[in-house]
Design an enzyme around this catalytic site. Structure first.
Site, mmCIF file in Angstrom:
data_model
loop_
_atom_site.group_PDB
_atom_site.id
_atom_site.type_symbol
_atom_site.label_atom_id
_atom_site.label_comp_id
_atom_site.label_asym_id
_atom_site.label_seq_id
_atom_site.Cartn_x
_atom_site.Cartn_y
_atom_site.Cartn_z
ATOM 1 C CG ASP A 1 58.204 39.008 54.436
ATOM 2 O OD1 ASP A 1 59.265 39.059 53.770
ATOM 3 O OD2 ASP A 1 57.623 37.935 54.689
ATOM 4 C CD GLU B 1 30.175 38.641 33.780
ATOM 5 O OE1 GLU B 1 29.933 38.799 34.977
ATOM 6 O OE2 GLU B 1 30.138 37.516 33.219
#
Ligand code: DGJ
Length: 754
Positions: free
Chosen positions: A535, A615
């Site tokens: 928020d 990877e």
């Protein structure tokens, strides 16, 4: 002047670059809300407001012979229950004399240069821009209650902020039962509501609904802004879309229980009331005392949701996030949680750090499990000293060793929580919130500290400031892993128990204020079991927030798209994690995971020791891509190319730098089909007359060479105009495989290069 008072028609007008907000001090001191919308100059906007006698809508005593003048129908700037307005109230109160409600009438107003501040609360600030403040005081004669309405007018940023201060100017105590920050009456138009709902591991999912007659509520009563209902709503005109139409955003700067009510009433007009959730709230105001309600950020656009998104992103970056890190490149981090949970020791962490350092990682974050008796999540919270069985000699030797590898060192903490099985709880059981005579409600087997207590905040400040200072900590992940249930404080008298929840937030804000203020060089990341407190209040203190505990890239497409409607991309914590994903069991190509995480803060949530050579090679290359695209992604403009609904077969979004020189197109296929006709996207934000080349192309998770996905062989060689890429678009051939992802860089060719 962005704020003008016209004494002839007694209007107060707030002007931003493209919007106008107008009020009028009406008869008998009632303050009417006339307009909020597209900019209009030099007009009194009282004329569209029609007064008619609506049955069962009462009149104030002065208007008893004017039945068409009813507080139940008039567009009001701020309204209390109990005085003839039956719509959802912004204020509910009762005085010690038993008087309920407040009949609020105009007293005075005042305009000042600069932006108001709210003591103890996060709020936007002026920054480099010019802001002005309007303060308007309304009062109730019967109780002496004064309500000061505050307006921050950010002309260039096109934003108006609002807040309210309640002062008891009478001689008896007044209890506030609802003290909203904002009341906004929208007399005309047909509106829909866009809000962000969700749950743990699926936060901020956009949902757009028609307004029904009655009240619809977006709210949390959890003591946190919550995973479930984010404190941000957008009213969209029924004909508004991504790139056209009116939108009004309402974003409370608050991290506790919040509520925004949207009422469509008998006159087909809309009222929005937003602020602290009144459900578990009350505040005792003694004579002479004041209460400050949190800020709400209002934004209006006439050209769709895309433009509203851009205004919020710019405003939060320029006027709300105060950390110096908002403008700095954040270190590429690796976090220990998904690979180790609480199961590690110094040797394991050093090996993890050493492996990561080979792959371009710049910071190691040691998550939960490093302190007290923390071997699982049943013990240790509150005991913020190193677990010496795991970390002999404490944190300092580990921090030094990690720094010696050329890496930064970050640490996880959860300051607001305590386990019953901890030294802290054994010493101070009354520091935890609990209802007397009742067993506390447990979640993750932990209790919540009463952050409204001064002794608790002082203790935590002492512990964490020393922890950061003594151990060379570069980054803090501040977590909160449960919601609050027993909102009873042992430190408050019975008639003040309704204050416990908001006092909790004030304590959290104070601790954050002191720690982030004292250590501006430390990068703070907020977290609440993922995005349970994502928020504007938290963003004031911490420039980034862990978006979700769901790190699955396909789930993140929804979570990050929803989050980015209001919150900047640079605030969204996003990492590449292992597959099959721990939360969903889904397998997504490494490169697609990277594309999604690059559209946030970027980092890793895996153990490099378990990666394949391929990877690792990709990770090394990704470090380069992270740095190369950092400015474009974090300081450029973000465009949703497939909108907020994710019901198509792919999701596409782009970043374009502010001069339209580079555009990074990102696309992830969420459902692969046979015999399809390719994927078509239209870019946004380019210079229409500019000439562009496809500079780079990365196709992830497909079994053919990248070039095979171009619509024609010569597409990579061609020159495109911005206009053509935005109108005719760009097409890729159908892709095979599970969740392929694409990243394309278009670059404008300067005349001399041609
Ligand atoms: C919840 C967070 O979202 C996770 O990333 C991790 O930090 C755990 N808490 C640790 O308990």
């Amino acid at each position: 002047m962005a704020i003008q008072f016209d004494p002839t028609d007694r209007t107060i007008t707030l002007q931003t670059r493209t919007t106008t907000y107008q009020m009028q001090i009406g008869a008998n001191g009632r303050v009417l809300h006339l307009y909020y919308g597209r900019r209009i100059d030099g007009m009194c906007l009282d004329y569209p407001c029609i007064l008619t006698d609506c049955g069962f809508s009462p009149n104030s005593y002065e208007d008893r012979l004017h039945r068409e003048v009813s507080p139940d129908i008039l567009p009001l700037e701020y309204s209390s229950a109990g005085c003839g307005d039956y719509r959802v109230p912004a204020l509910e109160c009762v005085s010690d004399g038993g008087v309920t409600g407040a009949d609020l009438r105009y007293v005075r107003h005042d305009v000042t240069v600069g932006k108001y501040a709210l003591p103890g609360l996060p709020a936007s600030f002026e920054g480099d821009g010019q802001a002005q403040t309007l303060s308007m005081v309304l009062a109730d004669a019967a109780t002496g209650l004064e309500v000061e309405l505050l307006y921050g007018v950010f002309e260039a940023a096109d934003v108006i902020t609002r807040a309210a201060v309640f002062r008891n100017g009478g001689d008896k105590a007044i209890r506030l039962d609802r003290a909203s920050s904002l009341c906004l009456d929208i007399p005309f138009g047909q509106w829909e509501l866009l809000h962000l709902h969700g749950r743990h591991c699926m936060e901020r999912k956009p949902e757009r609904v028609r307004l029904m007659h009655g009240i619809q509520t977006v709210s949390s009563r959890r003591g946190a802004s919550s995973h479930h209902h984010n404190p941000f709503v957008v009213l969209m005109a029924t004909d508004a879309g991504e790139r056209h139409g009116e939108c009004i955003g309402v974003m409370p700067v608050y991290s506790g229980s919040h509520r925004t009510d949207i009422e469509l009433n008998q006159a087909d007009s809309v009222r929005v009331v937003s602020g602290i959730a009144p459900d578990l709230f009350s505040w005792q105001l003694e004579p002479g005392e004041a209460f400050h309600a949190p800020e709400v950020i209002l934004c209006h656009t006439d050209d769709g949701l895309e433009s509203l998104t851009h205004r919020y992103h710019d405003f939060l970056n320029d006027h709300l996030i105060r950390s110096p890190w908002k403008n700095r490149r954040r270190p590429l981090l690796i976090n220990s949680w998904e690979s180790m949970t609480c199961d590690f020791d110094a040797e394991k962490v050093l090996k993890f750090a050493g492996d990561a350092a080979q792959l371009g990682v710049e910071m190691v974050v040691l998550d939960d499990g490093w302190f007290g008796a923390r071997n699982d999540d049943n013990a240790g919270l509150g005991d913020w000293f190193a677990n010496e069985d795991k970390l002999p000699g404490g944190l300092r030797p580990l921090s030094d060793a990690i720094h010696a590898m050329g890496l930064k060192f970050g640490l996880w903490i959860e300051p607001e929580m305590v386990n019953e099985d901890s030294e802290l709880y054994r010493a101070h059981p009354d520091w935890a919130l609990a209802v007397p005579g009742r067993k506390p409600v447990m979640a993750r087997n932990q209790l919540v500290l009463d952050m409204g207590r001064r002794d608790v905040v002082e203790h935590l400040y002492g512990v964490f400031s020393a922890l950061i200072r003594d151990n060379g900590i570069d980054y803090i992940k501040w977590d909160m892993n449960r919601n609050i249930a027993d909102t009873f404080s042992a430190a408050l008298p019975p008639h003040r128990q309704g204050e416990a929840s908001h006092r909790y937030m004030l304590g959290v804000y104070e601790l954050m204020d002191r720690l982030t203020g004292e250590f501006p060089e430390v990068l703070f990341e907020n977290c609440a079991g993922g995005g349970g407190r994502f928020d504007a209040g938290m963003l004031y203190y911490t420039p980034q927030i862990w978006c979700s505990d769901d790190s699955d890239a396909i789930e993140r497409l929804t979570i990050q798209t929803g989050t980015a409607i209001g919150y900047p991309v640079g605030a969204m914590g996003a990492h590449v994690s292992i597959c099959p994903n721990q939360q969903t069991g889904r397998t997504v190509p490494f490169g697609t995971r990277a594309i999604v995480a690059l559209s946030g803060t970027f980092g890793y949530e895996l153990d490099p020791a378990h990666l394949t050579e391929d990877e690792k090679r990709r990770m090394r290359a990704l470090a380069g891509r992270y740095h190369r695209f950092y400015d474009l992604i974090h300081n450029g403009r973000y465009y949703r190319l497939t909108g907020v609904d994710q019901d198509g077969d792919h999701v596409a979004w782009a970043f374009v730098d502010r001069c339209g020189r580079q555009a990074l197109l990102n696309l992830v296929v969420t459902r692969t089909h046979a015999n399809t006709h390719g994927i078509h996207v239209r870019l946004r934000g380019l210079d229409p007359d500019g000439r562009y080349r496809l500079k780079e192309m990365a196709v992830e998770g497909c079994d053919q060479p990248d070039g095979a996905y171009l619509s024609r062989e010569d597409v990579a060689e061609r020159m495109y105009t911005g206009q053509s890429l935005m109108a005719a678009g760009f097409t890729l051939r159908p892709m095979r495989g599970d969740y392929p992802g694409v990243q394309l860089l278009f670059e404008r060719v300067d005349a001399k290069e041609e």
